[in-house]
Design an enzyme around this catalytic site. Structure first.
Site, mmCIF file in Angstrom:
data_model
loop_
_atom_site.group_PDB
_atom_site.id
_atom_site.type_symbol
_atom_site.label_atom_id
_atom_site.label_comp_id
_atom_site.label_asym_id
_atom_site.label_seq_id
_atom_site.Cartn_x
_atom_site.Cartn_y
_atom_site.Cartn_z
ATOM 1 N N ARG A 121 -2.306 25.673 25.899
ATOM 2 C CA ARG A 121 -3.325 25.068 25.022
ATOM 3 C C ARG A 121 -2.928 25.077 23.547
ATOM 4 N NH1 ARG A 121 -6.577 27.826 28.478
ATOM 5 N NH2 ARG A 121 -7.524 26.488 30.044
ATOM 6 N N LYS A 143 0.239 12.598 15.028
ATOM 7 C CA LYS A 143 0.120 11.867 16.295
ATOM 8 C C LYS A 143 1.291 12.255 17.183
ATOM 9 C CE LYS A 143 -2.368 7.702 14.900
ATOM 10 N NZ LYS A 143 -2.316 6.233 14.817
ATOM 11 N N GLU A 185 9.532 0.289 7.454
ATOM 12 C CA GLU A 185 8.325 1.116 7.233
ATOM 13 C C GLU A 185 8.268 1.583 5.774
ATOM 14 O OE1 GLU A 185 5.811 1.687 9.408
ATOM 15 O OE2 GLU A 185 6.679 1.402 11.400
ATOM 16 N N LYS A 227 1.362 8.644 2.830
ATOM 17 C CA LYS A 227 0.845 8.883 4.175
ATOM 18 C C LYS A 227 -0.017 10.146 4.219
ATOM 19 C CE LYS A 227 1.468 8.682 9.042
ATOM 20 N NZ LYS A 227 2.260 8.433 10.215
ATOM 21 N N GLU A 237 -8.024 8.089 12.249
ATOM 22 C CA GLU A 237 -8.111 6.634 12.200
ATOM 23 C C GLU A 237 -9.532 6.112 12.366
ATOM 24 O OE1 GLU A 237 -4.574 4.945 13.627
ATOM 25 O OE2 GLU A 237 -5.347 2.918 13.670
ATOM 26 N N ARG A 241 -7.020 5.053 7.647
ATOM 27 C CA ARG A 241 -5.698 5.214 8.259
ATOM 28 C C ARG A 241 -5.144 3.887 8.789
ATOM 29 N NH1 ARG A 241 -3.339 10.523 11.480
ATOM 30 N NH2 ARG A 241 -1.345 9.571 11.965
ATOM 31 N N ASN A 245 -1.204 0.437 9.413
ATOM 32 C CA ASN A 245 -0.808 -0.536 10.439
ATOM 33 C C ASN A 245 -0.467 -1.895 9.844
ATOM 34 O OD1 ASN A 245 -1.286 1.382 12.388
ATOM 35 N ND2 ASN A 245 -3.409 0.727 12.692
ATOM 36 N N HIS A 248 1.557 -4.515 11.634
ATOM 37 C CA HIS A 248 1.729 -4.040 13.002
ATOM 38 C C HIS A 248 1.004 -4.873 14.063
ATOM 39 C CE1 HIS A 248 3.676 -0.676 11.105
ATOM 40 N NE2 HIS A 248 3.855 -0.033 12.244
ATOM 41 N N HIS A 252 3.569 -5.484 16.750
ATOM 42 C CA HIS A 252 3.518 -4.859 18.079
ATOM 43 C C HIS A 252 3.596 -5.883 19.202
ATOM 44 C CE1 HIS A 252 1.585 -0.779 16.898
ATOM 45 N NE2 HIS A 252 2.860 -0.628 17.185
ATOM 46 N N HIS A 264 11.354 -1.061 16.629
ATOM 47 C CA HIS A 264 9.999 -1.089 16.092
ATOM 48 C C HIS A 264 9.988 -1.604 14.634
ATOM 49 C CE1 HIS A 264 5.894 0.071 15.250
ATOM 50 N NE2 HIS A 264 6.318 0.775 14.218
HETATM 51 ZN ZN ZN Z 1 5.209 1.572 12.617
#
Ligand code: ZN
Ligand code: ADP
Length: 360
Positions: A121, A143, A185, A227, A237, A241, A245, A248, A252, A264
């Site tokens: 945990r 993340k 990025e 960031k 998010e 946040r 993106n 993106h 994506h 990416h």
């Molecule tokens: Zn990215």
């Protein structure tokens, strides 16, 4: 050492910047992590170059140091690899007092973090990112996770590390294509934050491409600062946040439709060009700002156009993204350069015209 901090509800942790691994001992001590076991998780490309160095540097601070190496690449980013990590943890009696270190790119950091978040945990975790993409993006913000079936990052958690240690020297061995993808990025932070940052990148592009420490450190630190500020205000998010993106939504869709043959960052470059096109037509960015963005992307050899897919394919793919709510596409646009906002209010025509701007 000049570090910056990420503050979230549960914890506050530092990001260190250096051009060697020497300062990592101090980071371990400052964060009260010495004396425990250390388990370094790394991939088969990074392991041979950096694992020994990190192990040697830290050996005297830990009771014992283990290294686990998995096969490099996105194809390893799944629950089977995580299960291999757990087996390794069990075999080596990894306990609550162990520190897991992710030494590698985003794939490694996301998986090491996910394993650390779930084993017993949650055990201590540090990020040692070695790709530009991971240094300016994935290692900051908590993340973690893996891909499942054909969906990227759909199994995961928010799990903040105890610290992030960025050694920019590791970028010297990073393949150029990977470096340039990371630059997409980096470039992204200009339009969503301030034109000054874009100017800095443009004025120092050669030094950055040559991977000179002072220029690299300046840009990486600035990206982390932006960031960290965004994540500190919106860890999970709920709103702000989302600005990260930028580029993106379309990016994506292209990434998936091209079956991940493009990196990416390359898709983010295409996505940014498309979104800039919307802003240009709306009159919220100038032709000069548009041209400046394209020339920066071009300088770092990022794609500005692609062939082999249609606008219809990209458009339909966008609706399948895990971020789509109520079947509405959400875009980050610019009110003006440096002032992003998120909206679902974009016409189908505008979207098609943006997509067509990146198709050959
Ligand atoms: Zn990215
Ligand atoms: P990303 O950080 O771009 O999300 P990966 O973790 O897959 O993705 O890293 C991209 C590739 O670069 C992988 O093949 C990885 O093994 C390799 N790599 C990572 N860091 C370095 C480095 N410092 N030097 C050389 N290769 C590296």
């Amino acid at each position: 050492m000049n570090n910056i901090y990420v503050k979230t509800k549960e914890k506050k942790y530092p990001i260190y910047f250096a051009n060697s691994f020497n300062g990592i001992e101090k980071a371990v001590e400052e964060n009260d992590l010495s004396g425990r076991k250390l388990c370094i998780i790394t991939d088969s490309n990074v392991s041979g170059i950096y694992a020994q160095n990190v192990k040697d540097t830290l050996e005297k601070y830990f009771e014992s140091v283990f290294v686990y190496t998995f096969d490099a690449g996105e194809k390893s980013k799944n629950l089977n690899t995580i299960s291999d990590f757990y087996s390794f943890f069990l075999e080596n009696h990894i306990d609550r007092k162990t520190v897991v270190a992710g030494l590698g790119g985003g794939v490694c950091g996301d998986m090491a973090g996910f394993a650390a978040a779930t084993y017993l945990r949650g055990i201590k975790f540090i990020q040692i990112p070695t790709t530009l993409l991971a240094q300016v993006d994935s290692s900051v913000g908590g993340k973690v996770g893996v891909d499942f079936k054909n969906s990227k990052n759909i199994i995961g958690a928010f799990y903040q590390p105890d610290f992030v240690y960025i050694n920019t020297e590791t970028l010297n061995t990073l393949p150029e294509r990977e470096f340039n993808a990371g630059m997409a990025e980096v470039i992204k932070y200009g339009p969503i934050y301030s034109h000054n940052f874009t100017e800095y990148i443009a004025d120092n592009k050669k030094a950055i491409a040559d991977r000179e420490y002072s220029a690299l450190k300046h840009v990486i630190k600035k990206c982390c600062k932006i960031k960290a500020e965004v994540v500190s205000k919106d860890e999970k998010e709920g709103g702000l946040r989302e600005i990260l993106n930028f580029g993106h939504t379309i990016g994506h869709a292209i990434e998936t439709k091209m079956n991940f043959t493009l990196l990416h960052g390359e898709c983010v470059a295409l996505g940014m060009k498309a979104v800039f096109n919307i802003c240009l037509k709306r009159g919220t960015v100038s032709q000069k700002e548009y041209d400046e963005l394209l020339s920066l992307l071009e300088y770092f050899n990022l794609p500005l156009n692609i062939s082999g897919i249609t606008a219809d394919e990209i458009y339909s793919q966008m609706f399948l993204d895990k971020k789509v709510k109520n079947n509405q596409l959400s875009f980050v646009l610019l009110e003006s350069y440096g002032r992003p906002f998120s909206t679902t209010n974009v016409d189908k025509e505008e979207i098609y015209s943006a997509i067509n701007a990146v198709l050959r």
